[in-house]
Design a protein around this motif. Structure first.
Motif, PDB file in Angstrom:
ATOM      1  N   ILE A  31     -46.435   3.104 -40.441  1.00  9.54           N
ATOM      2  CA  ILE A  31     -47.115   3.376 -39.209  1.00  9.54           C
ATOM      3  C   ILE A  31     -48.249   2.792 -38.674  1.00  9.54           C
ATOM      4  N   PHE A  32     -49.106   2.289 -39.760  1.00 12.20           N
ATOM      5  CA  PHE A  32     -50.213   1.232 -39.428  1.00 12.20           C
ATOM      6  C   PHE A  32     -49.633  -0.042 -39.402  1.00 12.20           C
ATOM      7  N   TYR A  33     -48.864  -0.355 -40.128  1.00 13.85           N
ATOM      8  CA  TYR A  33     -48.001  -1.876 -40.304  1.00 13.85           C
ATOM      9  C   TYR A  33     -47.532  -2.006 -38.992  1.00 13.85           C
ATOM     10  N   PHE A  34     -46.676  -1.017 -38.202  1.00 18.06           N
ATOM     11  CA  PHE A  34     -46.062  -1.283 -36.917  1.00 18.06           C
ATOM     12  C   PHE A  34     -47.052  -1.123 -36.035  1.00 18.06           C
ATOM     13  N   GLU A  35     -48.082  -0.313 -35.741  1.00 15.09           N
ATOM     14  CA  GLU A  35     -48.735  -0.351 -34.794  1.00 15.09           C
ATOM     15  C   GLU A  35     -49.671  -1.769 -34.804  1.00 15.09           C
ATOM     16  N   ARG A  36     -50.091  -2.029 -35.696  1.00 18.34           N
ATOM     17  CA  ARG A  36     -50.872  -3.372 -35.663  1.00 18.34           C
ATOM     18  C   ARG A  36     -50.160  -4.488 -35.492  1.00 18.34           C
ATOM     19  N   LYS A  37     -48.813  -4.448 -35.789  1.00 18.12           N
ATOM     20  CA  LYS A  37     -47.950  -5.760 -35.537  1.00 18.12           C
ATOM     21  C   LYS A  37     -47.902  -5.735 -33.964  1.00 18.12           C
ATOM     22  N   MET A  38     -47.662  -4.390 -33.395  1.00 18.12           N
ATOM     23  CA  MET A  38     -47.364  -4.228 -31.876  1.00 18.12           C
ATOM     24  C   MET A  38     -48.710  -4.722 -31.069  1.00 18.12           C
ATOM     25  N   ALA A  39     -49.768  -4.334 -31.651  1.00 20.50           N
ATOM     26  CA  ALA A  39     -51.265  -4.626 -30.835  1.00 20.50           C
ATOM     27  C   ALA A  39     -51.466  -6.367 -31.046  1.00 20.50           C
ATOM     28  N   ARG A  40     -51.096  -6.787 -32.218  1.00 23.06           N
ATOM     29  CA  ARG A  40     -51.236  -8.089 -32.537  1.00 23.06           C
ATOM     30  C   ARG A  40     -50.376  -9.040 -31.382  1.00 23.06           C
ATOM     31  N   THR A  41     -49.247  -8.467 -31.156  1.00 29.62           N
ATOM     32  CA  THR A  41     -48.255  -9.103 -30.330  1.00 29.62           C
ATOM     33  C   THR A  41     -48.947  -9.111 -28.865  1.00 29.62           C
ATOM     34  N   ILE A  42     -49.645  -7.779 -28.476  1.00 35.33           N
ATOM     35  CA  ILE A  42     -49.964  -7.632 -27.245  1.00 35.33           C
ATOM     36  C   ILE A  42     -51.302  -8.625 -27.290  1.00 35.33           C
ATOM     37  N   SER A  43     -52.122  -8.778 -28.027  1.00 44.10           N
ATOM     38  CA  SER A  43     -53.414  -9.352 -27.860  1.00 44.10           C
ATOM     39  C   SER A  43     -53.135 -10.897 -27.931  1.00 44.10           C
ATOM     40  N   LYS A  44     -52.227 -11.477 -29.253  1.00 47.00           N
ATOM     41  CA  LYS A  44     -52.017 -12.689 -29.314  1.00 47.00           C
ATOM     42  C   LYS A  44     -51.277 -13.396 -28.127  1.00 47.00           C
ATOM     43  N   TYR A  45     -50.448 -12.737 -27.307  1.00 45.63           N
ATOM     44  CA  TYR A  45     -49.690 -13.266 -26.169  1.00 45.63           C
ATOM     45  C   TYR A  45     -50.414 -13.079 -24.786  1.00 45.63           C
ATOM     46  N   ARG A  46     -51.672 -12.113 -24.938  1.00 46.34           N
ATOM     47  CA  ARG A  46     -52.281 -11.691 -23.652  1.00 46.34           C
ATOM     48  C   ARG A  46     -51.429 -11.016 -22.805  1.00 46.34           C
ATOM     49  N   LEU A  47     -50.459 -10.204 -23.662  1.00 48.00           N
ATOM     50  CA  LEU A  47     -49.492  -9.467 -22.803  1.00 48.00           C
ATOM     51  C   LEU A  47     -50.494  -8.312 -21.684  1.00 48.00           C
ATOM     52  N   ILE A  48     -51.520  -7.759 -22.077  1.00 50.60           N
ATOM     53  CA  ILE A  48     -52.380  -6.809 -21.497  1.00 50.60           C
ATOM     54  C   ILE A  48     -53.659  -7.408 -21.478  1.00 50.60           C
ATOM     55  N   GLU A  49     -54.224  -7.558 -20.205  1.00 52.14           N
ATOM     56  CA  GLU A  49     -55.551  -8.210 -20.139  1.00 52.14           C
ATOM     57  C   GLU A  49     -56.570  -7.238 -19.337  1.00 52.14           C
ATOM     58  N   GLU A  50     -57.776  -7.411 -19.205  1.00 58.02           N
ATOM     59  CA  GLU A  50     -58.583  -6.522 -18.508  1.00 58.02           C
ATOM     60  C   GLU A  50     -58.028  -6.705 -17.130  1.00 58.02           C
ATOM     61  N   ASP A  51     -58.217  -5.608 -16.249  1.00 57.12           N
ATOM     62  CA  ASP A  51     -57.897  -5.636 -14.785  1.00 57.12           C
ATOM     63  C   ASP A  51     -56.448  -5.602 -14.671  1.00 57.12           C
ATOM     64  N   ASP A  52     -55.616  -5.411 -15.771  1.00 59.76           N
ATOM     65  CA  ASP A  52     -54.026  -5.524 -15.475  1.00 59.76           C
ATOM     66  C   ASP A  52     -53.717  -4.286 -14.848  1.00 59.76           C
ATOM     67  N   SER A  53     -52.827  -4.120 -13.942  1.00 59.77           N
ATOM     68  CA  SER A  53     -52.323  -2.960 -13.588  1.00 59.77           C
ATOM     69  C   SER A  53     -50.802  -2.747 -14.159  1.00 59.77           C
ATOM     70  N   ILE A  54     -50.304  -1.990 -14.975  1.00 62.81           N
ATOM     71  CA  ILE A  54     -49.154  -1.995 -15.632  1.00 62.81           C
ATOM     72  C   ILE A  54     -48.298  -0.919 -15.392  1.00 62.81           C
ATOM     73  N   CYS A  55     -47.036  -1.618 -15.113  1.00 60.22           N
ATOM     74  CA  CYS A  55     -45.801  -0.865 -14.783  1.00 60.22           C
ATOM     75  C   CYS A  55     -45.011  -0.787 -16.002  1.00 60.22           C
ATOM     76  N   LEU A  56     -44.458   0.399 -16.373  1.00 61.50           N
ATOM     77  CA  LEU A  56     -43.617   0.620 -17.382  1.00 61.50           C
ATOM     78  C   LEU A  56     -42.143   0.939 -17.043  1.00 61.50           C
ATOM     79  N   GLY A  57     -41.284   0.277 -17.530  1.00 62.88           N
ATOM     80  CA  GLY A  57     -39.728   0.407 -17.046  1.00 62.88           C
ATOM     81  C   GLY A  57     -39.072   1.404 -18.227  1.00 62.88           C
ATOM     82  N   ILE A  58     -38.897   2.543 -17.924  1.00 63.90           N
ATOM     83  CA  ILE A  58     -38.881   3.727 -18.843  1.00 63.90           C
ATOM     84  C   ILE A  58     -37.402   4.215 -18.846  1.00 63.90           C
ATOM     85  N   SER A  59     -36.810   4.437 -20.136  1.00 66.99           N
ATOM     86  CA  SER A  59     -35.677   5.231 -20.178  1.00 66.99           C
ATOM     87  C   SER A  59     -35.935   6.377 -21.279  1.00 66.99           C
TER      88      SER A  59
END
Ligand code: SF4
Ligand code: ZN
Ligand code: ZN
Length: 330
Positions: A31-59
């Motif tokens: 779980i630690f490995y998985f969540e860290r990998k996801m968080a690193r993908t988000i930060s490395k590629y700046r997927l979410i930044e300050e002031d973003d408004s996020i819409c999630l496409g959900i199923s």
């Protein structure tokens, strides 16, 4: 897996063996490995930044639940003020999506995910359900796949709702397997332009005035699960006690598609070549960088759709969505 094996990180009993790296994990370390990998993908590629408004496409499938849980936790930790909304779309497939909506509500409540979930449908936006359109396709023996129709309409609705709600990012639960399947598909189809649009991040502004002015037509789509395999996502759900809806869309079974053949090929190949998917993902990133260097990331030429006014391919008069509207008479 040998039940006597120990976790490579903490020495407790291992519950997962990662073939590509040769590492063993207990549930907590995985779980630690998985969540860290996801968080690193988000930060490395700046997927979410300050002031973003996020819409999630959900199923209510595994990828979607993991994505919304992960993004919510990431946002809570790093950007507490960023607003989040979710959108769930009922395609109008007999007995398929209704349960999913109720399930997502229960999941959000159980995990204390507090954001607004917008429920909408093909019927509401497009004027016909997918079942009705499949009926027309079958009756008229049209050479069309329900997934192609469904994907075009869903992308259009998600983008439209995200725009209306003022979102700056549209998050999609595509995992690593989805991404490399698309890569292979684009290679087989000799479609270099599409290769650059398939990674976790993408610019969605078309240069409409010789580089002087940019107008936004599409919300940038982000894919925070892009470095996590389908198998890892299944394990994460299991260790976290998530129980995604396993019921498959009936059309995914009835209509064999090109993508499924690619998936089967890759899964078979992976059995003897454990790194094959990671290697493909990495070559995809390198291709992306090369394309970016050559300014090949956005279409150089395009037309405006005669019906809705949105940009479309340079050889097209109307966009795919409007073409479907005409075809299905809505
Ligand atoms: Fe739509 Fe195809 Fe997915 Fe069914 S399997 S929901 S038709 S894209
Ligand atoms: Zn451990
Ligand atoms: Zn159009």
């Amino acid at each position: 897996m040998d039940p006597t094996e120990k976790c490579s990180r903490c020495g407790r009993n291992a519950k997962y063996y990662q073939k590509s790296s040769g590492r063993y994990f207990c549930d907590k370390c995985f779980i630690f490995y998985f969540e860290r990998k996801m968080a690193r993908t988000i930060s490395k590629y700046r997927l979410i930044e300050e002031d973003d408004s996020i819409c999630l496409g959900i199923s209510a499938g595994k990828d979607s639940l993991v994505m919304l849980y992960g993004i919510y936790q990431y946002n809570l930790k790093h950007h507490q003020e960023n607003p989040i909304i979710g959108v769930i779309i009922d395609e109008g497939i007999e007995g398929y999506r209704l349960e999913a909506v109720q399930y997502v509500h229960r999941f959000m409540k159980k995990h204390q995910l507090r954001f607004n979930l917008i429920e909408t449908s093909f019927q509401e936006h497009f004027g016909k359900t997918l079942a009705e359109m499949v009926g027309i396709i079958e009756k008229n023996d049209l050479n069309m796949n329900p997934c192609t129709v469904c994907g075009t309409i869903k992308r259009h609705i998600l983008n439209k709702v995200a725009m209306q709600k003022g979102a700056t990012k549209l998050a999609i639960g595509h995992n690593m397997d989805d991404i490399i399947q698309t890569l292979i598909q684009n290679i087989i189809r000799n479609d270099l332009d599409k290769i650059g649009k398939n990674l976790p991040h993408k610019s969605s502004e078309l240069d409409l005035n010789n580089g002087k002015k940019k107008k936004r037509y599409f919300i940038p789509r982000i894919k925070p699960l892009s470095r996590l395999s389908e198998h890892e996502i299944i394990k994460y759900c299991q260790f976290k006690g998530f129980n995604p809806i396993k019921e498959l869309c009936p059309y995914s079974l009835n209509y064999p598609i090109f993508r499924r053949r690619i998936k089967n090929f890759l899964d078979t190949f992976e059995k003897n070549n454990h790194e094959v998917k990671y290697n493909l993902l990495n070559i995809h990133y390198r291709l992306y960088d090369l394309l970016k260097e050559q300014n090949r990331m956005e279409p150089q030429k395009f037309n405006y759709c005669e019906s809705c006014g949105q940009p479309t391919g340079s050889k097209r008069k109307i966009c795919h969505y409007c073409e479907l509207k005409r075809l299905f008479d809505v």
